[in-house]
Design a protein around this motif. Structure first.
Motif, PDB file in Angstrom:
ATOM      1  N   GLY B   8       2.245  16.902  -8.769  1.00 29.36           N
ATOM      2  CA  GLY B   8       1.151  16.057  -8.334  1.00 29.36           C
ATOM      3  C   GLY B   8       0.046  16.878  -7.721  1.00 29.36           C
ATOM      4  O   GLY B   8       0.208  18.075  -7.483  1.00 29.36           O
ATOM      5  N   THR B  17      -5.395   6.525  -4.331  1.00 29.91           N
ATOM      6  CA  THR B  17      -4.211   6.332  -5.176  1.00 29.91           C
ATOM      7  C   THR B  17      -3.397   7.617  -5.259  1.00 29.91           C
ATOM      8  O   THR B  17      -3.939   8.683  -5.553  1.00 29.91           O
ATOM      9  CB  THR B  17      -4.617   5.886  -6.587  1.00 29.91           C
ATOM     10  OG1 THR B  17      -5.260   4.600  -6.502  1.00 29.91           O
ATOM     11  CG2 THR B  17      -3.405   5.777  -7.507  1.00 29.91           C
ATOM     12  N   SER B  19      -0.756   9.806  -7.168  1.00 32.02           N
ATOM     13  CA  SER B  19      -0.330   9.951  -8.563  1.00 32.02           C
ATOM     14  C   SER B  19       0.649  11.105  -8.675  1.00 32.02           C
ATOM     15  O   SER B  19       0.354  12.222  -8.239  1.00 32.02           O
ATOM     16  CB  SER B  19      -1.535  10.220  -9.470  1.00 32.02           C
ATOM     17  OG  SER B  19      -2.436   9.130  -9.463  1.00 32.02           O
ATOM     18  N   THR B  21       3.767  12.871 -11.439  1.00 32.92           N
ATOM     19  CA  THR B  21       4.360  12.922 -12.770  1.00 32.92           C
ATOM     20  C   THR B  21       5.706  13.614 -12.695  1.00 32.92           C
ATOM     21  O   THR B  21       5.877  14.564 -11.910  1.00 32.92           O
ATOM     22  CB  THR B  21       3.432  13.665 -13.740  1.00 32.92           C
ATOM     23  OG1 THR B  21       2.237  12.897 -13.921  1.00 32.92           O
ATOM     24  CG2 THR B  21       4.094  13.867 -15.104  1.00 32.92           C
ATOM     25  N   TRP B  38      11.746   6.357  -9.575  1.00 32.39           N
ATOM     26  CA  TRP B  38      11.103   7.029  -8.440  1.00 32.39           C
ATOM     27  C   TRP B  38      11.727   6.518  -7.148  1.00 32.39           C
ATOM     28  O   TRP B  38      11.893   5.300  -6.957  1.00 32.39           O
ATOM     29  CB  TRP B  38       9.598   6.775  -8.426  1.00 32.39           C
ATOM     30  CG  TRP B  38       8.852   7.491  -9.509  1.00 32.39           C
ATOM     31  CD1 TRP B  38       8.456   6.982 -10.714  1.00 32.39           C
ATOM     32  CD2 TRP B  38       8.424   8.863  -9.484  1.00 32.39           C
ATOM     33  NE1 TRP B  38       7.805   7.952 -11.439  1.00 32.39           N
ATOM     34  CE2 TRP B  38       7.768   9.114 -10.714  1.00 32.39           C
ATOM     35  CE3 TRP B  38       8.511   9.899  -8.558  1.00 32.39           C
ATOM     36  CZ2 TRP B  38       7.211  10.351 -11.027  1.00 32.39           C
ATOM     37  CZ3 TRP B  38       7.960  11.128  -8.871  1.00 32.39           C
ATOM     38  CH2 TRP B  38       7.322  11.343 -10.086  1.00 32.39           C
ATOM     39  N   ASN B  70       2.494   1.214 -10.074  1.00 31.36           N
ATOM     40  CA  ASN B  70       2.572   1.197 -11.531  1.00 31.36           C
ATOM     41  C   ASN B  70       3.366   2.422 -11.962  1.00 31.36           C
ATOM     42  O   ASN B  70       3.084   3.545 -11.516  1.00 31.36           O
ATOM     43  CB  ASN B  70       1.176   1.237 -12.149  1.00 31.36           C
ATOM     44  CG  ASN B  70       1.226   1.097 -13.649  1.00 31.36           C
ATOM     45  OD1 ASN B  70       2.099   0.423 -14.192  1.00 31.36           O
ATOM     46  ND2 ASN B  70       0.293   1.730 -14.341  1.00 31.36           N
ATOM     47  N   SER B  81       5.425   8.628 -14.999  1.00 38.73           N
ATOM     48  CA  SER B  81       4.488   8.805 -13.898  1.00 38.73           C
ATOM     49  C   SER B  81       4.494   7.628 -12.941  1.00 38.73           C
ATOM     50  O   SER B  81       4.849   6.503 -13.309  1.00 38.73           O
ATOM     51  CB  SER B  81       3.075   9.013 -14.440  1.00 38.73           C
ATOM     52  OG  SER B  81       3.005  10.184 -15.240  1.00 38.73           O
ATOM     53  N   LEU B  82       4.067   7.923 -11.727  1.00 32.79           N
ATOM     54  CA  LEU B  82       3.967   6.946 -10.650  1.00 32.79           C
ATOM     55  C   LEU B  82       2.531   6.891 -10.157  1.00 32.79           C
ATOM     56  O   LEU B  82       1.913   7.944  -9.930  1.00 32.79           O
ATOM     57  CB  LEU B  82       4.881   7.359  -9.491  1.00 32.79           C
ATOM     58  CG  LEU B  82       4.671   6.638  -8.144  1.00 32.79           C
ATOM     59  CD1 LEU B  82       5.113   5.184  -8.228  1.00 32.79           C
ATOM     60  CD2 LEU B  82       5.432   7.372  -7.025  1.00 32.79           C
ATOM     61  N   LYS B  83       2.012   5.699 -10.000  1.00 31.73           N
ATOM     62  CA  LYS B  83       0.738   5.507  -9.318  1.00 31.73           C
ATOM     63  C   LYS B  83       0.954   4.489  -8.205  1.00 31.73           C
ATOM     64  O   LYS B  83       1.456   3.387  -8.456  1.00 31.73           O
ATOM     65  CB  LYS B  83      -0.356   5.052 -10.279  1.00 31.73           C
ATOM     66  CG  LYS B  83      -0.795   6.144 -11.251  1.00 31.73           C
ATOM     67  CD  LYS B  83      -2.051   5.785 -11.979  1.00 31.73           C
ATOM     68  CE  LYS B  83      -2.450   6.872 -12.974  1.00 31.73           C
ATOM     69  NZ  LYS B  83      -2.792   8.140 -12.298  1.00 31.73           N
ATOM     70  N   ARG B  85      -1.194   2.645  -5.222  1.00 26.59           N
ATOM     71  CA  ARG B  85      -2.573   2.394  -4.801  1.00 26.59           C
ATOM     72  C   ARG B  85      -2.672   2.127  -3.300  1.00 26.59           C
ATOM     73  O   ARG B  85      -1.694   1.785  -2.636  1.00 26.59           O
ATOM     74  CB  ARG B  85      -3.122   1.188  -5.574  1.00 26.59           C
ATOM     75  CG  ARG B  85      -3.229   1.399  -7.062  1.00 26.59           C
ATOM     76  CD  ARG B  85      -3.743   0.138  -7.761  1.00 26.59           C
ATOM     77  NE  ARG B  85      -2.759  -0.946  -7.712  1.00 26.59           N
ATOM     78  CZ  ARG B  85      -1.761  -1.081  -8.573  1.00 26.59           C
ATOM     79  NH1 ARG B  85      -1.587  -0.208  -9.539  1.00 26.59           N
ATOM     80  NH2 ARG B  85      -0.932  -2.111  -8.471  1.00 26.59           N
TER      81      ARG B  85
END
Lengths: 108, 120
Positions: B8, B17, B19, B21, B38, B70, B81-83, B85
């Motif tokens: 990241g 946000t 983010s 991976t 995750w 998300n 991947s992780l997002k 917010r």
């Protein structure tokens, strides 16, 4: 959510001793429980799943037991590499999957 | 032997946000048996499961985070991947990616984790 409570918070043992760690679920989780070992800076490692099945490559000195709400992880003869933090996790009722707060096994 | 590695961009400012991976090697991310998850651990606190994704795109999330999360998979890159917010300081944690044996299950392989600090 199912709350997982581990005891004791810290367990002080000498190499060669037997260590018994407890994990309690706030409601029955049948045998849907896993145990993990966590060492600083390393990836957590799966030890036990299904409450009593050892994961691949896990030494026989590690054993798990219990069902319903009360579970135990036993290390029959603690080795130097076993000093770590141990976590339980339930996967019976989800989401969410939930973990216990951990038991630290330290050198006496 | 499957290996997972988190990556990241580093620190995140509040309200932005987060983010991350996870790159999977040594096994196909498209194996139907597995989900990819995750999990995070704030300093001195318990593990908290964030959510999981199947290679088909099926996802499920922790209800406490669902409105901000998300998770998606890129099979061609063998990554997921992780997002997250609208982060706050409470999102400061070590973030782990892991392979889950089925949906709603245990995690049989984990990455080493990456510390994400939320700070202005």
């Amino acid at each position: 959510d199912i709350v997982m409570t581990q005891s004791p918070g810290t367990l002080s043992v000498s190499p060669g001793d037997r260590a018994t760690l407890s994990c309690r679920a706030s409601q029955s989780i049948l045998n849907n429980l896993a145990w993990y070992q966590q060492k600083p800076g390393q990836a957590p490692r799966l030890l036990i799943y299904g409450a009593s099945s050892r994961a691949t490559g896990i030494p026989a000195r590690f054993s798990g037991s219990g069902s319903g709400t009360e579970f135990t992880l036993t290390i029959s003869s603690v080795q130097s590499e076993d000093f770590a933090v141990y976590h339980c996790q339930q996967y019976n009722r989800w989401p969410p999957l939930t973990f216990g707060g951990g038991t630290r096994v330290e050198i006496k | 032997q499957v290996q997972l590695q988190e990556s990241g961009p580093g620190p995140v400012r509040p309200s932005e946000t987060l983010s991350l991976t996870c790159t999977v090697s040594g096994d196909s991310i498209s194996t139907s048996r597995y989900y990819w998850g995750w999990i995070r651990q704030p300093p001195g606190k318990d593990f908290e499961w964030i959510g999981s994704v199947h290679y088909s795109g099926t996802t499920y999330y922790n209800p406490s985070l669902r409105s901000r999360v998300n998770i998606f998979v890129e099979t061609s890159r063998s990554q997921f991947s992780l997002k997250l917010r609208s982060v706050t300081a409470a999102d400061t944690a070590v973030y782990y990616c892991a392979r889950e044996v089925g949906s709603g299950s245990y995690f049989n392989h984990w990455g080493q984790g990456t510390l994400v600090i939320v700070s202005a």
